[in-house]
Design an enzyme around this catalytic site. Structure first.
Site, PDB file in Angstrom:
ATOM      1  N   PHE A 137       0.967  -1.182   0.065  1.00  0.00           N
ATOM      2  CA  PHE A 137       0.027  -0.083   0.041  1.00  0.00           C
ATOM      3  C   PHE A 137       0.933   1.298  -0.008  1.00  0.00           C
ATOM      4  O   PHE A 137       1.767   1.464   0.919  1.00  0.00           O
ATOM      5  CB  PHE A 137      -0.966   0.018   1.230  1.00  0.00           C
ATOM      6  CG  PHE A 137      -1.837   1.264   1.212  1.00  0.00           C
ATOM      7  CD1 PHE A 137      -3.121   1.106   0.434  1.00  0.00           C
ATOM      8  CD2 PHE A 137      -1.570   2.551   1.582  1.00  0.00           C
ATOM      9  CE1 PHE A 137      -3.918   2.108   0.385  1.00  0.00           C
ATOM     10  CE2 PHE A 137      -2.064   3.536   1.382  1.00  0.00           C
ATOM     11  CZ  PHE A 137      -3.610   3.246   0.570  1.00  0.00           C
TER      12      PHE A 137
ATOM     13  N   ASP B 110       9.087   2.959   1.909  1.00  0.00           N
ATOM     14  CA  ASP B 110       7.960   3.694   2.177  1.00  0.00           C
ATOM     15  C   ASP B 110       7.852   3.453   3.770  1.00  0.00           C
ATOM     16  O   ASP B 110       7.218   2.425   4.349  1.00  0.00           O
ATOM     17  CB  ASP B 110       6.647   3.154   1.507  1.00  0.00           C
ATOM     18  CG  ASP B 110       5.500   3.694   1.790  1.00  0.00           C
ATOM     19  OD1 ASP B 110       5.349   4.244   2.999  1.00  0.00           O
ATOM     20  OD2 ASP B 110       4.391   3.625   0.937  1.00  0.00           O
TER      21      ASP B 110
ATOM     22  N   LYS C 206       1.882  10.155   8.635  1.00  0.00           N
ATOM     23  CA  LYS C 206       1.254   9.839   9.775  1.00  0.00           C
ATOM     24  C   LYS C 206       1.804  10.251  11.018  1.00  0.00           C
ATOM     25  O   LYS C 206       1.829  11.482  11.416  1.00  0.00           O
ATOM     26  CB  LYS C 206       1.108   8.328   9.703  1.00  0.00           C
ATOM     27  CG  LYS C 206       0.178   7.858   8.558  1.00  0.00           C
ATOM     28  CD  LYS C 206      -0.120   6.233   8.867  1.00  0.00           C
ATOM     29  CE  LYS C 206      -0.714   5.721   7.298  1.00  0.00           C
ATOM     30  NZ  LYS C 206      -2.102   6.078   7.202  1.00  0.00           N
TER      31      LYS C 206
ATOM     32  N   THR D 108       2.887  24.336  -4.578  1.00  0.00           N
ATOM     33  CA  THR D 108       2.562  25.684  -3.792  1.00  0.00           C
ATOM     34  C   THR D 108       3.017  25.346  -2.160  1.00  0.00           C
ATOM     35  O   THR D 108       3.476  26.217  -1.752  1.00  0.00           O
ATOM     36  CB  THR D 108       1.079  25.886  -3.705  1.00  0.00           C
ATOM     37  OG1 THR D 108       0.714  26.142  -5.385  1.00  0.00           O
ATOM     38  CG2 THR D 108       0.763  27.434  -3.181  1.00  0.00           C
TER      39      THR D 108
END
Lengths: 448, 448
Positions: free
Chosen positions: B165, B274, B305, B329
């Site tokens: 994931f 990851d 997280k 941005t």
């Protein structure tokens, strides 16, 4: 301060359980971690369940949320819980300024992921219609999607326009068509790009030419939709900015947008209005597309920047038929809604949209005056509210104007090949516009 | 509170200009807008430039920033300015807990866009190497990228693993391989997926079997890399979780990760770890991959997280050779660094990583005890620190366990086909583990 932010992020849930040893969420972790472990904290001896789970308060809030943002209801046990005041905040803040006719909203982290999720919503709707609303997926779909192949991962496209900017994550970048450097070296999708109208100024002197330009662009939109349909890679969404900002502050007529919407409706394609730059008041309306007198609202309106939080408004039919399909851990940031709430309060209190209109009119008149004084240097003054721009006669001159404005203490934004864009704050007044105009004159004189 | 957040977001720049009539950025807008327009604000009569632009203070800060995060240096005039204390905060907070050997960091909004930007960095590096470091693009590249086609938008791939994931924006979703429902109906990339090791437990009783499983998976990784190379769609990056969370809390051995890194180095492929779920302490180390004794750090480590902000650490060679190529941005949210700073302070003060290790050991022992007591119900207790999991003997039983835990006031997370994952806070103590174990026993007995 810290604790207030944490509360705003939704520490408290309405569940009737008082203790979550196995899955205290991050926000709670933090809140607890901020007290010293050594100190006496009022900690219950163990879990205490006082009602069935979910409890009556949770159920009432979930029902309320379902009316606003179905996706939040379906957060997994380990996701971030919506705070008790979240439905109320969504209604009081985000929905209070929703574009006319759109009553659903989903918050996101930034402009790019707002667009990505709007595209995903359009893909879901397109495929759901294709299977006539049936909720089951075929075995072939489930199998093929595991290896990223059709029919589970279908060839669907999003049509965008030359000069468009919709973000830099790979799918939003596939619809961005401004500068090559933003896209080079990244794999992309085979998605169509149509020309955005390129008008002659002043508009009232070139009505016929500009009308023809609209027609030329719309004809190509239709051709592209058919071409992609023929190669079995149909267009599920069209995404467009009401005023192309990054691409050069290019505007298109209300008629152009009305006809574009007609085409989308006829073809069953979702129309996404990207108001990341234009939303939140700088054009003198909350949403720039309100100027276009569309007979029905666009299917989705994405926002970010001035709105403090990313997100998108959408029509009810775009709610995914299954839970969890539009979802991420954070789904926006409630602390930003606190900021937005205050911004909107001040906008209302000080009637800032009206100020933008007044200042904008004065400012645009002034710019027209300057373009008359320096006809060989700048032209094509344009824009709405204080979201204004002009074009320099060459890219080199544009760059010089910006450098020289900066030396005089004025920030000027480059956009497109030779444009200078103005992006003042909503509190910008006529006297500030006059200061800008004076300095612009000085700069242009010095560059003659 | 509001003003303090605004300051933390970087209202003040170090430029030596005191007034920006044309381009007051959003944060300043807000700050000013919060004062009543009617009240006497100390507003200068016009711009006042006291040094050349950029001024000496800005130059010093830019130099400092360049050492940490080149991308922030190159913000356009209308982007959000980094605050005066940003370089210092990056060094004191994010770089203070950087994975060993990685001294560059870029902040992002969330886990998905952290991964998307890590992929983009890998693509840039891959193509830059291919053109032998040359900084110019060919005319063909620039032309083709405008229509999303190679060579400007090259066919490059990211290899991921079954059960992975990595997020839900379209490119991160192309590497996500857990549930079909997350991917169905969305167009995707033709990217390869390799098997993630599936171990037999207890690990010490199945050393040979599990070693063979590692070899099987690594052999397929090599095959896939070659296969994609042959079809001229080379793999530029491999992305992997140290422990697959959403996919079922699947772990792999240090040897597996070491050999995977070897393959990546040999093939000139970036290895992205990851750590969105595992980073920030729940395994008892700040970064889970620290357990793997890699001879050299992974090329990139993504986070979100528990780290409060999204972002990724990276090796210097992954800095894009041109400005603006990794950019958006907001580029993260300085207000979240304020939260993270406090979290890290408390983690240090209360020695929470050590607490996680102690609690984790106690908790894991207890779970092993429970799996012995209920051998026909749960098995495969696994994990590091308090990031623990076990597998139920059927998906139906798993779902029942979670429902019944919840009825007793305990949140249990479902992951993979039949696993229950534990994600306690860093402040979770042995006594809390005991409460969980007692309730788990009660639940299992009731389901016998």
């Amino acid at each position: 301060m810290l604790r207030r932010i944490i509360n705003a992020q939704g520490t408290r849930t309405a569940a009737s359980t008082h203790f979550y040893p196995a899955a205290l969420k991050d926000a709670v972790n933090l809140s607890s971690a901020c007290g010293s472990r050594g100190s006496k904290i009022q900690e219950p001896a163990g879990p205490k369940v006082v009602t069935a789970v979910p409890g009556p308060k949770t159920k009432a809030l979930l029902k309320e949320l379902n009316e606003i943002q179905r996706v939040l209801v379906n957060r997994p046990a380990l996701g971030v819980y919506p705070g008790k005041d979240w439905p109320q905040k969504m209604r009081d803040v985000l929905l209070a300024v929703a574009p006319p006719g759109l009553d659903m909203v989903s918050t996101m982290m930034c402009g790019a992921c707002s667009n990505e999720n709007a595209y995903k919503s359009a893909f879901i709707l397109y495929q759901t219609k294709k299977r006539c609303g049936k909720l089951e997926f075929t075995e072939e779909e489930v199998k093929s999607v595991a290896i990223n192949m059709p029919p589970g991962a279908p060839h669907l496209a999003v049509l965008s326009f030359n000069g468009a900017f919709h973000g830099r994550t790979l799918a939003s970048l596939a619809t961005t068509r401004s500068k090559a450097i933003q896209k080079l070296d990244f794999p992309s999708f085979d998605w169509p790009v149509a020309p955005f109208p390129h008008y002659k100024y002043p508009l009232d002197q070139f009505c016929n030419e500009n009308k023809k330009e609209d027609e030329r662009c719309l004809a190509i939109v239709c051709e592209l939709i058919e071409k992609w349909e023929k190669k079995q890679h149909p267009v599920a969404a069209v995404v467009i900015e009401p005023i192309q900002s990054e691409g050069g502050d290019n505007e298109a007529s209300s008629e152009f947008f009305q006809k574009l919407q007609e085409i989308c409706i006829a073809k069953g394609i979702s129309l996404i209005m990207d108001e990341v730059q234009t939303g939140g008041g700088p054009t003198g309306k909350m949403w720039c597309h309100e100027y276009f007198d569309l007979p029905t609202p666009p299917d989705m309106v994405t926002f970010s920047k001035k709105m403090m939080t990313g997100g998108y408004y959408f029509k009810r039919e775009l709610r995914p038929p299954q839970p969890f399909r539009i979802f991420n851990t954070w789904m926006g940031d409630p602390s930003k809604i606190v900021l937005l709430e205050r911004v909107l309060e001040v906008m209302k209190r000080d009637n800032l949209l009206n100020l933008v209109l007044e200042t904008g009119q004065h400012f645009k008149c002034g710019l027209h005056q300057v373009e008359k004084e320096f006809p060989n240097m700048i032209h094509s003054v344009r824009g709405r509210g204080t979201l204004l721009a002009f074009t320099a006669c060459s890219p080199q001159l544009r760059d010089k104007i910006i450098v020289n404005l900066k030396k005089c203490g004025v920030m000027g934004g480059a956009c497109g090949p030779a444009a200078v864009r103005l992006r003042p704050a909503l509190i910008f007044e006529k006297k500030h516009a006059d200061i800008y105009l004076d300095i612009l004159r000085t700069v242009l004189k010095s560059l003659k």
